[in-house]
Motif scaffolding. Structure first.
Motif, PDB file in Angstrom:
ATOM      1  N   ASN A 297      27.613  43.666  37.434  1.00  0.00           N
ATOM      2  CA  ASN A 297      29.064  43.771  37.209  1.00  0.00           C
ATOM      3  C   ASN A 297      29.671  44.474  38.418  1.00  0.00           C
ATOM      4  N   ASN A 298      30.624  43.812  39.059  1.00  0.00           N
ATOM      5  CA  ASN A 298      31.216  44.373  40.276  1.00  0.00           C
ATOM      6  C   ASN A 298      32.249  45.464  40.008  1.00  0.00           C
ATOM      7  N   PHE A 299      32.758  45.565  38.780  1.00  0.00           N
ATOM      8  CA  PHE A 299      33.810  46.536  38.481  1.00  0.00           C
ATOM      9  C   PHE A 299      33.207  47.861  38.030  1.00  0.00           C
ATOM     10  N   SER A 300      32.592  48.546  39.012  1.00  0.00           N
ATOM     11  CA  SER A 300      32.163  49.912  38.762  1.00  0.00           C
ATOM     12  C   SER A 300      33.386  50.827  38.806  1.00  0.00           C
ATOM     13  N   LEU A 301      33.201  52.098  38.554  1.00  0.00           N
ATOM     14  CA  LEU A 301      34.334  53.025  38.518  1.00  0.00           C
ATOM     15  C   LEU A 301      34.985  53.138  39.889  1.00  0.00           C
ATOM     16  N   THR A 302      34.168  53.255  40.914  1.00  0.00           N
ATOM     17  CA  THR A 302      34.731  53.377  42.272  1.00  0.00           C
ATOM     18  C   THR A 302      35.399  52.081  42.713  1.00  0.00           C
ATOM     19  N   ASN A 303      34.771  50.931  42.385  1.00  0.00           N
ATOM     20  CA  ASN A 303      35.371  49.657  42.751  1.00  0.00           C
ATOM     21  C   ASN A 303      36.686  49.406  42.022  1.00  0.00           C
ATOM     22  N   SER A 304      36.761  49.870  40.765  1.00  0.00           N
ATOM     23  CA  SER A 304      38.010  49.698  40.007  1.00  0.00           C
ATOM     24  C   SER A 304      39.145  50.480  40.653  1.00  0.00           C
ATOM     25  N   LEU A 319      37.093  42.108  45.733  1.00  0.00           N
ATOM     26  CA  LEU A 319      36.759  42.005  44.319  1.00  0.00           C
ATOM     27  C   LEU A 319      37.672  40.981  43.657  1.00  0.00           C
ATOM     28  N   THR A 320      37.099  40.130  42.826  1.00  0.00           N
ATOM     29  CA  THR A 320      37.886  39.099  42.147  1.00  0.00           C
ATOM     30  C   THR A 320      37.566  39.127  40.659  1.00  0.00           C
ATOM     31  N   PRO A 321      38.562  39.345  39.803  1.00  0.00           N
ATOM     32  CA  PRO A 321      38.298  39.334  38.354  1.00  0.00           C
ATOM     33  C   PRO A 321      37.907  37.938  37.892  1.00  0.00           C
ATOM     34  N   LYS A 322      36.952  37.869  36.952  1.00  0.00           N
ATOM     35  CA  LYS A 322      36.485  36.590  36.426  1.00  0.00           C
ATOM     36  C   LYS A 322      36.935  36.361  34.997  1.00  0.00           C
ATOM     37  N   ALA A 323      36.956  37.385  34.206  1.00  0.00           N
ATOM     38  CA  ALA A 323      37.330  37.255  32.803  1.00  0.00           C
ATOM     39  C   ALA A 323      38.851  37.184  32.663  1.00  0.00           C
ATOM     40  N   GLY A 331      47.030  40.860  36.989  1.00  0.00           N
ATOM     41  CA  GLY A 331      48.357  40.244  37.087  1.00  0.00           C
ATOM     42  C   GLY A 331      49.477  41.221  36.781  1.00  0.00           C
ATOM     43  N   ILE A 332      49.321  42.008  35.722  1.00  0.00           N
ATOM     44  CA  ILE A 332      50.381  42.954  35.367  1.00  0.00           C
ATOM     45  C   ILE A 332      50.456  44.081  36.386  1.00  0.00           C
ATOM     46  N   TRP A 333      49.323  44.430  36.990  1.00  0.00           N
ATOM     47  CA  TRP A 333      49.341  45.454  38.042  1.00  0.00           C
ATOM     48  C   TRP A 333      50.005  44.917  39.316  1.00  0.00           C
ATOM     49  N   TYR A 334      49.772  43.641  39.627  1.00  0.00           N
ATOM     50  CA  TYR A 334      50.461  43.026  40.767  1.00  0.00           C
ATOM     51  C   TYR A 334      51.976  43.045  40.555  1.00  0.00           C
ATOM     52  N   PHE A 335      52.417  42.750  39.340  1.00  0.00           N
ATOM     53  CA  PHE A 335      53.851  42.773  39.040  1.00  0.00           C
ATOM     54  C   PHE A 335      54.410  44.190  39.183  1.00  0.00           C
ATOM     55  N   PHE A 336      53.664  45.154  38.692  1.00  0.00           N
ATOM     56  CA  PHE A 336      54.093  46.555  38.791  1.00  0.00           C
ATOM     57  C   PHE A 336      54.230  46.980  40.255  1.00  0.00           C
TER      58      PHE A 336
END
Length: 608
Positions: A297-304, A319-323, A331-336
C-alpha cells in the motif's frame, strides 16, 4: 366633588357628555313612550329612537365643566374656547386663546407674547450679525478688498442668514467679533467673544460654528441647532508604508491559517486511514510471481502527508489513488486547494498594491496614554471647556496634559498647520475636520466623536427673535436646504472633493476571515465524510466475497485497522486460496481421444 380647576380635561368632557345624554333621554321619554330592546353584538339593527334622540340633543344648551355646551345645525359643538399655552422656565403659561365660535379668526395672542410668534415681527428690521472668520462658515472673498459691507463675506452661515432673511423679511449686517473669540466666561464673570457682544448689545445675533453649551445657555438664548457635530481628533497621515517580515501571511487572518493547517493535518490523516482500510489500495507489487503472497500500500502516513502538501503547493506527486474512496478524498482536496490558493493569490496582490498605513494612535484613550505626540485645542471655545469640566478619567488625563504645555491655538487654522508639521493632534469639531480633510489629503480624522453637540444661533436672553429663527431653521431642515448648503461648501466650493479619489486609492484591504471562506471548509468536511463512507462500503463488498467465515466482517475490519496503526510497513501478507479446475470427461470426450496430459491449474487468490 372636586372643583373644575382640578379635574382632568377628559373627565370634564365625559361629565358634560353624560349630562347632555341624560337630558335628551328625559325629554324624549316625556314626549313619547320609548323602549330599550336587548342589545346584541351579533346584529346591526338600529334603535328606532336613535334619530329622535339626536334631534333632541341639538337644541340643548347648558353651561358645563368645559364651558358653554351648544351645537350648530350639523351637530358640531360651536361655542367653546381653547386656551393657548406655552412652556416657560416656570412651567406652562397662557399666552392667548382661540374661539370655536369664530373658527376663521386667527389665534388671539397677548401683546407681550405677540412679537415672539408673529412672522411679521422681524419684517423690515436690520439685525447686526456678529461672526468670526473661520472656513467654511464665514470667509472673506478673494476680492474683499474692493468690496464693502456684506459683499465682503461668503460661506455657509452667510447663505444660512440669507435664507432666513428671505423667510422672515429682515435685513442684516455682518460684523466681525472684536477679540476673535467664541465666548468664554473669565474669573470675573464676564464673557468675551461672540457671547460677550450679544450680552453687551453690540450685536443682535451671533452665528458661526458656535457650540450650544449649558454655560452659554445661562447667558444667552440659542435657537434650535442648524448643524450637529462633536469633538474628534485631527491628525496627519503616516507617510511611510509599513512592512513586516511576514507580510506574505496578511491575505488570511490568523484564524483562517489555523483552519488551513487543521484541514491539512485532518485530510492527510483521513487519507492514510481510508487508504489502509480500502482493499483496492492493496496490490501485489509482483503480479507475475504467483507464489508471492505479499501486498503493498503506497499510502503510508508520510506519503499521505506528502501527497496533500504537494497538492496544496500545486506541485503534485507520483502517488496515484486507486480506490474510489481515496480518489474522492483527492478530488475534494483539489477543489479545496483551488479555492484557497486563488483567494490567497488575489488578496496577496491587493496587499502588495494597496499601501497599508498604521497610525500610532487609534482613539482618544490611546492618545491620552502616551506622551510622545502632543495634542491641544482652541484656546477660547467649547472644546477647551469640555475637557476642563469633564469628570471622565480619559478626558481629565488629557486636560492635565494640555494645561501644562503650549498646545492651545488662537485659531483652528493654526492648529491645522501644526498638525501638518507632524507629531501633533488637534482636537476640534468633526464638521470642521470633515472640511479640512476634504482639501488636505495628508490629514485625517482619528476615532469617533467624543461627545455630541450642535451649532445654534445665539440671541439675547428672552429675545423675541429666537422662536421665529428656530421655526425657520426647522423649515430649512425639512426642505433639505441646510443639507444642500453643506454639500456646496464642504464638497464643491474652495477645492472640495479633491481628496475623494485619494481616499478610494488608499482604501484599506482586510485579511480574509473565516466568514469569507468558511463555505469551502464545509464542502471539504462533507467530501471527507462521503469518502469515508465509500471506503467502508468498499471494504464490506470485498469482505463479502472473500471472507472464510472464521471471522466476521467487523472483526476483519478491526484487525486491518489495528495492523494499519500498529505497523507502519507499507506491505502485509495475503491469504492464499487454491482453486482446482477438474476436467469433465463427458464434455471433453473428443479432446481426450488424443493423448494428452491434463494438469490441474492452481490459481492464487488473496483475500483481505
Amino acid at each position: 366633588m372636586k372643583s373644575p380647576e382640578n379635574i382632568l380635561t377628559e373627565s370634564a368632557l365625559l361629565y358634560d357628555s353624560v349630562k347632555l345624554l341624560a337630558t335628551a333621554l328625559q325629554d324624549l321619554d316625556q314626549s313619547q313612550s320609548i323602549t330599550m330592546p336587548s342589545i346584541s353584538c351579533q346584529t346591526e339593527s338600529q334603535w328606532q329612537f336613535g334619530s329622535s334622540l339626536m334631534n333632541y340633543m341639538r337644541p340643548i344648551t347648558f353651561r358645563g365643566l368645559t364651558g358653554l355646551v351648544d351645537f350648530d345645525q350639523f351637530g358640531h359643538r360651536s361655542s367653546f374656547t381653547l386656551d393657548v399655552m406655552t412652556i416657560t422656565d416656570n412651567g406652562l403659561q397662557k399666552i392667548g386663546y382661540w374661539s370655536g365660535s369664530q373658527p376663521s379668526q386667527p389665534l388671539n395672542i397677548s401683546e407681550e407674547w405677540r412679537d415672539n410668534y408673529s412672522i411679521m415681527s422681524l419684517a423690515n428690521q436690520t439685525l447686526t450679525v456678529t461672526t468670526i472668520i473661520n472656513a467654511p462658515y464665514c470667509m472673506l472673498k478673494d476680492s474683499s478688498a474692493t468690496k464693502v459691507g456684506n459683499d465682503r463675506f461668503e460661506g455657509y452661515i452667510v447663505d444660512v442668514i440669507d435664507e432666513l432673511s428671505k423667510m422672515l423679511g429682515f435685513k442684516y449686517k455682518f460684523k466681525l467679533v472684536d477679540d476673535n473669540a467664541y465666548g468664554v466666561k473669565n474669573e470675573s464673570g464676564y464673557w468675551n467673544g461672540l457671547i460677550g457682544e450679544i450680552i453687551n448689545g453690540k450685536a443682535d445675533i451671533a452665528i458661526v460654528d458656535l457650540t450650544i453649551t449649558s454655560k452659554r445657555a445661562e447667558a444667552v438664548d440659542f435657537t434650535l441647532p442648524f448643524m450637529n457635530t462633536g469633538i474628534s481628533i485631527l491628525f496627519k497621515k503616516p507617510t511611510t508604508k509599513v512592512t513586516t517580515l511576514f507580510s506574505f501571511l496578511s491575505p488570511f487572518s490568523n484564524v483562517v491559517w489555523v483552519y488551513v493547517l487543521a484541514a491539512y493535518v485532518g485530510v492527510s490523516s483521513i487519507l492514510f486511514i481510508v487508504g489502509r482500510l480500502s482493499p483496492y489500495e492493496w496490490d501485489n507489487p509482483h503480479p507475475c510471481r504467483q507464489e508471492d503472497f505479499v501486498l503493498e500500500n503506497n499510502f503510508s502516513l508520510t506519503n499521505s502527508f506528502f501527497f496533500t502538501i504537494g497538492s496544496l503547493m500545486q506541485q503534485g506527486s507520483d502517488l496515484t489513488p486507486k480506490a474510489m474512496s481515496t480518489r474522492a478524498i483527492a478530488g475534494i482536496w483539489y477543489f479545496f486547494t483551488l479555492i484557497m490558493i486563488s483567494s490567497y493569490t488575489a488578496n496577496l496582490a491587493a496587499f502588495l498594491t494597496v499601501e497599508k498605513v498604521i497610525y500610532p494612535i487609534e482613539s482618544a484613550d490611546e492618545l491620552s496614554l502616551q506622551s510622545t505626540i502632543e495634542y491641544g485645542c482652541l484656546a477660547s471655545g467649547s472644546t477647551k471647556s469640555f475637557f476642563q469640566d469633564s469628570n471622565i478619567t480619559t478626558f481629565k488625563r488629557m486636560w492635565n496634559f494640555m494645561k501644562n504645555r503650549d498646545v492651545f491655538m488662537s485659531k483652528n487654522d493654526e492648529g491645522k498647520k501644526r498638525v501638518q508639521k507632524g507629531n501633533y493632534a488637534y482636537l476640534m469639531e468633526s464638521a470642521s475636520i470633515e472640511y479640512i480633510v476634504e482639501r488636505n489629503c495628508n490629514l485625517t480624522q482619528i476615532g469617533g466623536l467624543l461627545d455630541t453637540k450642535g451649532y445654534g444661533i445665539a440671541t439675547k436672553k428672552n429675545s423675541r427673535h429666537r422662536n421665529l429663527l428656530s421655526q425657520s431653521i426647522l423649515k430649512l431642515q425639512e426642505t433639505g436646504r441646510l443639507h444642500m448648503l453643506k454639500e456646496k461648501w464642504w464638497k464643491q466650493k474652495k477645492g472640495g472633493g479633491q481628496c475623494a479619489e485619494d481616499s478610494k486609492k488608499s482604501s484599506s484591504v482586510t485579511a480574509l476571515k473565516i466568514d469569507n471562506v468558511g463555505g469551502v471548509f464545509v464542502v471539504l468536511l462533507g467530501g471527507l465524510s462521503l469518502a469515508f463512507f465509500v471506503a467502508i462500503c468498499e471494504f464490506m463488498w470485498k469482505s463479502r466475497k472473500s471472507t472464510t467465515g472464521c471471522e466476521t466482517m467487523c472483526e476483519e475490519m478491526i484487525n486491518d485497522l489495528k495492523f494499519s496503526f500498529a505497523c507502519q510497513s507499507k506491505s502485509k501478507p495475503g491469504r492464499k486460496k487454491t482453486y482446482q479446475t477438474n476436467v469433465n470427461n463427458s464434455s471433453n470426450y473428443n479432446s481426450l481421444s488424443q493423448p494428452q496430459i491434463i494438469r490441474a491449474q492452481h490459481f492464487n487468490k488473496i483475500d483481505y
